[in-house]
Design a protein around this motif. Structure first.
Motif, PDB file in Angstrom:
ATOM      1  N   ARG A  74      -6.599  14.060   3.152  1.00 19.60           N
ATOM      2  CA  ARG A  74      -7.402  12.862   2.865  1.00 19.60           C
ATOM      3  C   ARG A  74      -6.816  12.055   1.714  1.00 19.60           C
ATOM      4  O   ARG A  74      -6.904  10.841   1.692  1.00 19.60           O
ATOM      5  CB  ARG A  74      -8.843  13.253   2.511  1.00 19.60           C
ATOM      6  CG  ARG A  74      -9.565  14.081   3.575  1.00 19.60           C
ATOM      7  CD  ARG A  74      -9.827  13.267   4.835  1.00 19.60           C
ATOM      8  NE  ARG A  74     -10.719  13.959   5.749  1.00 19.60           N
ATOM      9  CZ  ARG A  74     -10.348  14.822   6.681  1.00 19.60           C
ATOM     10  NH1 ARG A  74      -9.053  15.110   6.813  1.00 19.60           N
ATOM     11  NH2 ARG A  74     -11.223  15.404   7.478  1.00 19.60           N
ATOM     12  N   LEU A  97      -5.591  10.142   6.625  1.00 16.70           N
ATOM     13  CA  LEU A  97      -5.336   9.826   5.217  1.00 16.70           C
ATOM     14  C   LEU A  97      -6.211   8.649   4.776  1.00 16.70           C
ATOM     15  O   LEU A  97      -6.211   7.594   5.404  1.00 16.70           O
ATOM     16  CB  LEU A  97      -3.861   9.483   5.018  1.00 16.70           C
ATOM     17  CG  LEU A  97      -3.418   9.222   3.570  1.00 16.70           C
ATOM     18  CD1 LEU A  97      -3.549  10.483   2.731  1.00 16.70           C
ATOM     19  CD2 LEU A  97      -1.989   8.695   3.544  1.00 16.70           C
ATOM     20  N   GLN A  98      -6.933   8.840   3.685  1.00 18.39           N
ATOM     21  CA  GLN A  98      -7.826   7.799   3.175  1.00 18.39           C
ATOM     22  C   GLN A  98      -7.347   7.198   1.866  1.00 18.39           C
ATOM     23  O   GLN A  98      -7.563   6.018   1.611  1.00 18.39           O
ATOM     24  CB  GLN A  98      -9.239   8.363   2.991  1.00 18.39           C
ATOM     25  CG  GLN A  98      -9.895   8.823   4.281  1.00 18.39           C
ATOM     26  CD  GLN A  98     -11.267   9.414   4.056  1.00 18.39           C
ATOM     27  OE1 GLN A  98     -11.690   9.639   2.932  1.00 18.39           O
ATOM     28  NE2 GLN A  98     -11.978   9.693   5.135  1.00 18.39           N
ATOM     29  N   THR A  99      -6.698   8.011   1.026  1.00 17.21           N
ATOM     30  CA  THR A  99      -6.258   7.544  -0.295  1.00 17.21           C
ATOM     31  C   THR A  99      -4.794   7.871  -0.497  1.00 17.21           C
ATOM     32  O   THR A  99      -4.382   9.032  -0.361  1.00 17.21           O
ATOM     33  CB  THR A  99      -7.093   8.204  -1.414  1.00 17.21           C
ATOM     34  OG1 THR A  99      -8.468   7.892  -1.229  1.00 17.21           O
ATOM     35  CG2 THR A  99      -6.638   7.709  -2.787  1.00 17.21           C
ATOM     36  N   LEU A 100      -4.010   6.862  -0.819  1.00 18.25           N
ATOM     37  CA  LEU A 100      -2.589   7.031  -1.106  1.00 18.25           C
ATOM     38  C   LEU A 100      -2.319   6.523  -2.517  1.00 18.25           C
ATOM     39  O   LEU A 100      -2.615   5.369  -2.834  1.00 18.25           O
ATOM     40  CB  LEU A 100      -1.741   6.269  -0.094  1.00 18.25           C
ATOM     41  CG  LEU A 100      -0.224   6.256  -0.344  1.00 18.25           C
ATOM     42  CD1 LEU A 100       0.343   7.668  -0.305  1.00 18.25           C
ATOM     43  CD2 LEU A 100       0.484   5.366   0.682  1.00 18.25           C
ATOM     44  N   ALA A 126       3.922   3.674   5.668  1.00 15.67           N
ATOM     45  CA  ALA A 126       2.573   4.057   5.244  1.00 15.67           C
ATOM     46  C   ALA A 126       1.532   3.035   5.669  1.00 15.67           C
ATOM     47  O   ALA A 126       0.379   3.389   5.966  1.00 15.67           O
ATOM     48  CB  ALA A 126       2.536   4.231   3.725  1.00 15.67           C
ATOM     49  N   SER A 131      -6.265   4.517   8.865  1.00 16.34           N
ATOM     50  CA  SER A 131      -7.418   5.149   8.211  1.00 16.34           C
ATOM     51  C   SER A 131      -7.446   4.925   6.706  1.00 16.34           C
ATOM     52  O   SER A 131      -8.419   5.275   6.039  1.00 16.34           O
ATOM     53  CB  SER A 131      -7.406   6.658   8.494  1.00 16.34           C
ATOM     54  OG  SER A 131      -6.205   7.243   8.009  1.00 16.34           O
ATOM     55  N   LEU A 132      -6.393   4.326   6.145  1.00 17.74           N
ATOM     56  CA  LEU A 132      -6.268   4.188   4.697  1.00 17.74           C
ATOM     57  C   LEU A 132      -7.376   3.293   4.126  1.00 17.74           C
ATOM     58  O   LEU A 132      -7.577   2.164   4.566  1.00 17.74           O
ATOM     59  CB  LEU A 132      -4.896   3.613   4.346  1.00 17.74           C
ATOM     60  CG  LEU A 132      -4.328   3.950   2.968  1.00 17.74           C
ATOM     61  CD1 LEU A 132      -4.171   5.450   2.802  1.00 17.74           C
ATOM     62  CD2 LEU A 132      -3.002   3.248   2.759  1.00 17.74           C
ATOM     63  N   SER A 134      -7.966   3.459   0.368  1.00 15.76           N
ATOM     64  CA  SER A 134      -7.600   3.151  -1.017  1.00 15.76           C
ATOM     65  C   SER A 134      -6.103   3.281  -1.207  1.00 15.76           C
ATOM     66  O   SER A 134      -5.498   4.272  -0.779  1.00 15.76           O
ATOM     67  CB  SER A 134      -8.341   4.091  -1.978  1.00 15.76           C
ATOM     68  OG  SER A 134      -7.981   3.839  -3.321  1.00 15.76           O
ATOM     69  N   LEU A 135      -5.480   2.268  -1.847  1.00 18.28           N
ATOM     70  CA  LEU A 135      -4.039   2.260  -2.086  1.00 18.28           C
ATOM     71  C   LEU A 135      -3.768   1.934  -3.545  1.00 18.28           C
ATOM     72  O   LEU A 135      -4.271   0.938  -4.071  1.00 18.28           O
ATOM     73  CB  LEU A 135      -3.354   1.218  -1.194  1.00 18.28           C
ATOM     74  CG  LEU A 135      -1.870   0.956  -1.478  1.00 18.28           C
ATOM     75  CD1 LEU A 135      -1.035   2.185  -1.140  1.00 18.28           C
ATOM     76  CD2 LEU A 135      -1.370  -0.266  -0.708  1.00 18.28           C
ATOM     77  N   LEU A 153      -3.844  -2.047   8.009  1.00 17.60           N
ATOM     78  CA  LEU A 153      -4.854  -1.431   7.155  1.00 17.60           C
ATOM     79  C   LEU A 153      -6.174  -2.199   7.239  1.00 17.60           C
ATOM     80  O   LEU A 153      -6.623  -2.822   6.272  1.00 17.60           O
ATOM     81  CB  LEU A 153      -4.354  -1.366   5.709  1.00 17.60           C
ATOM     82  CG  LEU A 153      -2.999  -0.676   5.503  1.00 17.60           C
ATOM     83  CD1 LEU A 153      -2.641  -0.624   4.033  1.00 17.60           C
ATOM     84  CD2 LEU A 153      -3.020   0.727   6.094  1.00 17.60           C
ATOM     85  N   LEU A 156      -8.900  -0.957   4.581  1.00 16.77           N
ATOM     86  CA  LEU A 156      -8.564  -0.892   3.157  1.00 16.77           C
ATOM     87  C   LEU A 156      -9.643  -1.561   2.310  1.00 16.77           C
ATOM     88  O   LEU A 156      -9.974  -2.725   2.511  1.00 16.77           O
ATOM     89  CB  LEU A 156      -7.210  -1.563   2.902  1.00 16.77           C
ATOM     90  CG  LEU A 156      -6.629  -1.396   1.501  1.00 16.77           C
ATOM     91  CD1 LEU A 156      -6.295   0.062   1.225  1.00 16.77           C
ATOM     92  CD2 LEU A 156      -5.399  -2.276   1.320  1.00 16.77           C
TER      93      LEU A 156
END
Length: 577
Positions: A74, A97-100, A126, A131-132, A134-135, A153, A156
């Motif tokens: 995640r 993946l939610q936060t990178l 990326a 599903s991202l 937060s970046l 995204l 986002l």
């Protein structure tokens, strides 16, 4: 008793001491119970400085763990050129993946360009992960926004971009951004990008700004603000200008800026570094928001060299460096993500030599201390009390260390004892046997905890040249790093950089590159990164050594990951161990 017979609580306690890559590799798919215990560990993967695995662990992660757990991840934190390169072809398969979070290694500004292309290629992949949510990108380049324009995204929400010198403008190629973004954190070089950012992100609710300058601000700015914008965090301070070395934003400039938001804001937070006199006046400070009819919460933290002029301030504290902190309670803190940009707002230079230092207060905001002259003397007026601490100091550079006087070495050791955040030492010398004796004078008085804070070390071995450019006064002895490890750094160093003019071409050096890597790896147990630079590549080729060296490097590819480049006559190899 077998390990499997232990209760879950004890297993969790034991697992807390293990590196995640090893944990997954050892216990994954052992049985259903262990699998249930392991699964939550896969939700968050942190590969940054404090948690960075060795290359062996990372390969285990890529080859064995990732195929099993990629859909569980995640949150992913990464840093460094190697991780960009190795994860580039993997990242778009992280379907949940939610936060990178992309953090850069602690490096000099002129080193950023070397990783720019790798960051660009990684982000390109990326941004295909829908599903991202937060970046975060530290030390971003302008192309991040361009990549976002063509991204997928659609979910986002949080976008955090931190430019070392602030974002100066938004180029025309950035035609649109994900409209789902509601929270933006960004460092800006001026106000110029703001109206464009507002148009590109019409659904912003909260914005966090680090303003390097307020250039471009005009009276009655007719900005079209996002309809739902209601929260502003604003950090600013004294900055350097081409025409004026020190510029403190005036109260009227800040009021003019805030007036642009008065119809929207419900929450306002100000964090000010080295504020001018008016910010220590209670009435003038509160007058900034006197006509903000919708405002419900006004928080502030003001660092200033002036005394507070009113008893009505909620909290006033005199600091050890004679400055004053004026704030609401609880005290608003500077955002961690902005701290790498803060040197641009500091009151004193962030890089000093002894020649610049008159007293200990000169070092309070200093992040880099450089000792670079033969026979450099301790400043006569420099006096340190028992309570003096240098909390901002991060790096110490010692040039021609073999020539430094004993009182300078003593003072450098004292600086390390008083600087809990120094993690980087650079040594330049023409004679490593003399250098290691000097280093010993600096390191040995430190406690074990103080030695453990030193995680980065650079050795630069160079020569003096005569009028015919012939090398002289050049001496490197092969046991230098072994001796360095015995000073108490064997379990703390994580990165090691070795710059030399004649590496592997002299009989006094290691017999092979493999031997050098093996020896250094044994000396420093936790080292994950080794950089080697050969400066005199032309000379190496003249001795027919370079081809042999390249052949050996090719053989190493089977067991060690590395990158290489030839630049300005020097040959760089970056090993991940």
């Amino acid at each position: 008793m077998y390990l499997e017979q232990l209760p879950d609580e004890l297993l969790l306690f034991i697992f807390g001491y293990l590196q995640k890559c090893d944990l997954f590799y050892a216990f994954s798919q052992l049985n259903r119970r262990f699998q249930q215990i392991l699964d939550p560990y896969s939700y968050t993967i942190d590969l940054t400085e404090k948690s960075r695995p060795s290359y062996r662990q990372f390969r285990l992660f890529l080859d064995y763990v990732l195929p099993l757990y990629r859909r569980n991840i995640r949150l992913l934190k990464i840093s460094g050129q190697h991780q960009f390169q190795l994860l580039k072809n993997q990242i778009n398969s992280f379907s949940n993946l939610q936060t990178l979070v992309i953090e850069e290694e602690d490096c000099e500004e002129d080193e950023f360009d070397s990783i720019k292309d790798d960051q660009h290629n990684f982000l390109h992949e990326a941004f295909e992960v829908p599903s991202l949510i937060s970046l975060t990108v530290s030390f971003a380049w302008n192309d991040v926004l361009t990549l976002l324009t063509n991204s997928k995204l659609s979910k986002l929400v949080n976008l955090n971009l931190f430019y070392f010198c602030g974002l100066s403008d938004v180029i025309d190629e950035v035609s649109h951004l994900p409209t789902s973004i509601t929270c933006l954190k960004v460092a800006l070089a001026s106000v110029t990008p703001l109206p464009k950012l507002f148009r590109l992100m019409p659904h912003l609710i909260s914005i966090n700004l680090l303003m390097i300058t307020f250039d471009g601000l005009i009276l009655n700015n007719a900005w079209e603000l996002p309809e739902k914008l209601e929260e502003l965090y604003l950090e600013f301070g004294q900055y350097k200008d081409e025409d004026q070395p020190e510029v403190q934003p005036k109260m009227n400039v800040i009021k003019m800026f805030l007036e642009c938001f008065k119809e929207k804001l419900r929450v306002l937070t100000l964090v000010v570094t080295n504020a001018e006199l008016d910010f220590s006046n209670f009435d003038k400070l509160n007058n900034l928001v006197s006509n903000f009819d919708r405002l419900q919460t006004f928080n502030y933290s003001i660092l200033t060299s002036y005394e507070a002029t009113s008893l009505y301030f909620p909290y006033v504290q005199k600091l050890h460096n004679a400055s004053c902190c004026i704030s609401t309670i609880p005290i608003p803190q500077s955002l961690n993500a902005f701290k790498k940009c803060q040197p641009l707002l500091e009151y004193t230079p962030t890089s000093l030599t002894f020649e610049d230092v008159c007293n200990s207060s000169d070092l309070q905001n200093c992040q880099k201390l450089r000792i670079h002259a033969y026979n450099e003397l301790v400043p006569i007026k420099l006096q340190l009390s028992d309570k003096t601490k240098f909390l901002n100091l991060r790096r110490i550079y010692m040039y021609h260390i073999e020539a430094l006087q004993i009182d300078v070495l003593w003072l450098l050791s004292l600086f390390l004892q008083r600087s809990p955040n120094v993690n980087f030492l650079h040594v330049t010398t023409t004679n490593t046997e003399k250098a290691i004796k000097q280093i010993e004078q600096i390191i040995m008085p430190l406690t074990k905890a103080q030695k453990n804070q030193i995680t980065h070390f650079e050795l630069s071995v160079f020569s003096d040249e005569d009028e015919q450019a012939a090398i002289k006064n050049y001496h490197y002895h092969p046991t230098f790093f072994s001796e360095l490890s015995k000073l108490g750094l064997s379990k703390s160093l994580r990165t090691l950089n070795f710059y030399s003019e004649q590496l592997f071409t002299d009989d006094n050096y290691y017999k092979s590159l493999r031997e050098f890597i093996s020896t250094v790896s044994k000396d420093f147990e936790k080292m994950t990164n080794l950089t080697v630079e050969m400066r005199s590549v032309t000379n190496v080729k003249d001795y027919n050594e370079f081809d042999v060296f390249k052949e050996e490097l090719y053989e190493l590819k089977k067991t060690v990951y590395f990158t290489e480049k030839l630049q300005n006559g020097s040959y760089y190899i970056n090993f991940w161990l």
